[in-house]
Write an enzyme that holds these catalytic residues in place. Structure first.
Site, PDB file in Angstrom:
ATOM      1  N   ASP A 103       3.231   5.482  -2.265  1.00 54.77           N
ATOM      2  CA  ASP A 103       1.997   4.732  -2.510  1.00 54.77           C
ATOM      3  C   ASP A 103       0.805   5.491  -1.906  1.00 54.77           C
ATOM      4  O   ASP A 103      -0.347   5.058  -2.027  1.00 54.77           O
ATOM      5  CB  ASP A 103       2.083   3.285  -2.019  1.00 54.77           C
ATOM      6  CG  ASP A 103       2.321   3.169  -0.526  1.00 54.77           C
ATOM      7  OD1 ASP A 103       2.518   4.211   0.133  1.00 54.77           O
ATOM      8  OD2 ASP A 103       2.304   2.032  -0.011  1.00 54.77           O
ATOM      9  N   SER A 104       1.083   6.663  -1.314  1.00 55.97           N
ATOM     10  CA  SER A 104       0.001   7.588  -0.927  1.00 55.97           C
ATOM     11  C   SER A 104      -0.794   7.994  -2.161  1.00 55.97           C
ATOM     12  O   SER A 104      -1.859   8.599  -2.038  1.00 55.97           O
ATOM     13  CB  SER A 104       0.576   8.829  -0.242  1.00 55.97           C
ATOM     14  OG  SER A 104       1.615   9.399  -1.015  1.00 55.97           O
ATOM     15  N   ASP A 133       7.913   3.946  -4.219  1.00 53.27           N
ATOM     16  CA  ASP A 133       7.453   3.035  -3.159  1.00 53.27           C
ATOM     17  C   ASP A 133       7.166   1.644  -3.692  1.00 53.27           C
ATOM     18  O   ASP A 133       6.549   1.500  -4.751  1.00 53.27           O
ATOM     19  CB  ASP A 133       6.154   3.577  -2.549  1.00 53.27           C
ATOM     20  CG  ASP A 133       6.373   4.242  -1.204  1.00 53.27           C
ATOM     21  OD1 ASP A 133       7.471   4.101  -0.625  1.00 53.27           O
ATOM     22  OD2 ASP A 133       5.436   4.912  -0.733  1.00 53.27           O
ATOM     23  N   LYS A 140      11.594   2.411  -2.018  1.00 56.28           N
ATOM     24  CA  LYS A 140      11.322   2.515  -0.577  1.00 56.28           C
ATOM     25  C   LYS A 140      10.376   1.392  -0.175  1.00 56.28           C
ATOM     26  O   LYS A 140       9.456   1.065  -0.926  1.00 56.28           O
ATOM     27  CB  LYS A 140      10.704   3.865  -0.236  1.00 56.28           C
ATOM     28  CG  LYS A 140      10.340   4.004   1.256  1.00 56.28           C
ATOM     29  CD  LYS A 140      10.033   5.423   1.656  1.00 56.28           C
ATOM     30  CE  LYS A 140       8.629   5.891   1.361  1.00 56.28           C
ATOM     31  NZ  LYS A 140       7.565   5.074   1.967  1.00 56.28           N
ATOM     32  N   GLU A 195       8.425  -0.484   3.496  1.00 57.58           N
ATOM     33  CA  GLU A 195       8.049  -0.261   4.892  1.00 57.58           C
ATOM     34  C   GLU A 195       8.426  -1.455   5.774  1.00 57.58           C
ATOM     35  O   GLU A 195       8.285  -2.605   5.350  1.00 57.58           O
ATOM     36  CB  GLU A 195       6.531  -0.018   4.989  1.00 57.58           C
ATOM     37  CG  GLU A 195       6.075   1.227   4.238  1.00 57.58           C
ATOM     38  CD  GLU A 195       4.579   1.478   4.373  1.00 57.58           C
ATOM     39  OE1 GLU A 195       3.892   0.740   5.114  1.00 57.58           O
ATOM     40  OE2 GLU A 195       4.097   2.431   3.720  1.00 57.58           O
ATOM     41  N   GLU A 204       8.088   7.945  10.327  1.00 56.19           N
ATOM     42  CA  GLU A 204       6.752   8.556  10.253  1.00 56.19           C
ATOM     43  C   GLU A 204       5.963   8.370  11.540  1.00 56.19           C
ATOM     44  O   GLU A 204       5.927   7.275  12.124  1.00 56.19           O
ATOM     45  CB  GLU A 204       5.957   7.933   9.087  1.00 56.19           C
ATOM     46  CG  GLU A 204       4.537   8.478   8.987  1.00 56.19           C
ATOM     47  CD  GLU A 204       3.822   8.142   7.686  1.00 56.19           C
ATOM     48  OE1 GLU A 204       4.430   7.523   6.792  1.00 56.19           O
ATOM     49  OE2 GLU A 204       2.637   8.520   7.582  1.00 56.19           O
TER      50      GLU A 204
HETATM   51  O1  KIV Z   1       3.472   7.086   0.433  1.00 60.37           O
HETATM   52  C1  KIV Z   1       3.972   8.135   0.870  1.00 60.37           C
HETATM   53  O2  KIV Z   1       3.687   9.244   0.402  1.00 60.37           O
HETATM   54  C2  KIV Z   1       4.941   8.024   1.958  1.00 60.37           C
HETATM   55  C3  KIV Z   1       5.318   9.279   2.657  1.00 60.37           C
HETATM   56  C4  KIV Z   1       4.191   9.835   3.392  1.00 60.37           C
HETATM   57  C5  KIV Z   1       6.519   9.096   3.479  1.00 60.37           C
HETATM   58  O3  KIV Z   1       5.367   6.957   2.241  1.00 60.37           O
END
Ligand code: KIV
Length: 282
Positions: free
Chosen positions: A44-45, A83, A113, A115, A182
């Site tokens: 989600d970056s 994510d 994924k 969090e 992280e």
């Molecule tokens: O969103 C993302 O790119 C991430 C990584 C930095 C682990 O969660």
């Protein structure tokens, strides 16, 4: 060879390092996949590096599905992990299952994924129970940036370190096949890695993790808004791109592009025919 959750388990067992990079589109995913990566994370970056937000809070399910499906089309061998965006799983176990299902069905993910630690274990258990592999993410979890008060290294006090170790063990117990760690001190990441049977994937967590992940724009020098200490720049593609854009602007301006070799030809008689009396031009 196709990478799956088994690849992750076997790598941990054999002590082999796992590799992961982010991607958000078909062409980049294809390049990373062809380079031989184990896993591509549609992080989600994308909120930061693709959509230009200050954080990941505004990223939607539709964003993740749209970009995830593009990456899945480009990745032949890498395990594609998508994510779960902010508030797509925190609200309830039911929401978590529905949204994880969408990322699999519409985004064509190989895993999702999310969090968090102890507090999201009911969600992890339920999603894994539905046959969807889950990668957990603990430490500096960017979706909680407002609660942390900024991008701050986590686990620096004894109490915080204990809580992180507890979180790591809890997500493993809940059924996660891997955990991203992280923004935590190297020594704490080492302890977590030693204590778990699932692989740890580090980002800003030192060299002792079972694998590493980076945002690809960071490692290629394509994103300059903010560069964390843990990023290594493997190339300066941002500068290469800028120079190419400038050369294009100049050549179009001075008329040297397009050149002969970029043009299509047509028989002269066709053009002459356009001027013959009585010829039709439409
Ligand atoms: O969103 C993302 O790119 C991430 C990584 C930095 C682990 O969660």
């Amino acid at each position: 060879m196709k990478n799956t959750v088994l690849t992750f388990a076997q790598a941990k067992e054999k002590g082999e390092k796992l590799t992961m990079l982010t991607a958000y589109d078909y062409s980049t995913a294809k390049l990373i996949d062809e380079a031989g990566i184990n896993s591509i994370l549609v992080g989600d970056s994308l909120g930061n590096v693709i959509l230009g937000y200050e954080d990941t809070v505004s990223v939607t399910m539709e964003d993740m599905i749209h970009h995830g499906a593009a990456v899945a089309r480009g990745a032949k061998n890498a395990l594609v992990i998508i994510d779960m965006p902010f508030m797509s799983y925190q609200t309830s176990v039911y929401d978590a299952m529905v949204n994880a299902g969408r990322l699999m069905k519409e985004g064509r993910a190989g895993a999702v994924k999310l969090e968090g630690g102890v507090e999201v274990c009911p969600q992890i258990k339920a999603i894994v129970g539905a046959g969807i592999p889950v990668c957990a993410h603990i430490g500096l979890t960017p979706q909680s940036i407002n609660a942390f008060g900024g991008f701050k290294v986590q686990g620096k006090s004894e109490a915080a370190a204990k809580k992180l170790l507890e979180d790591a063990k809890a997500v493993e117990e809940a059924g996660a096949f891997a955990v991203v760690v992280e923004g935590v001190p190297r020594k704490l990441a080492d302890v977590i890695t030693r204590e778990l049977t699932i692989p740890t994937i580090g980002i800003g967590a030192g060299n002792g993790c079972d694998g590493q992940v980076l945002v690809y724009q960071d490692m290629l020098g394509m994103f300059s808004d903010f560069t964390p200490k843990f990023v290594k720049r493997y190339a300066d593609i941002g500068e290469v791109m800028k120079r190419a854009f400038q050369a294009y602007i100049e050549e179009v301006g001075n008329g040297t592009f397009p050149a002969k070799e970029h043009e299509y030809s047509v028989d002269d008689s066709v053009i002459e025919g356009l001027y013959d009396s009585g010829s039709k031009t439409s």
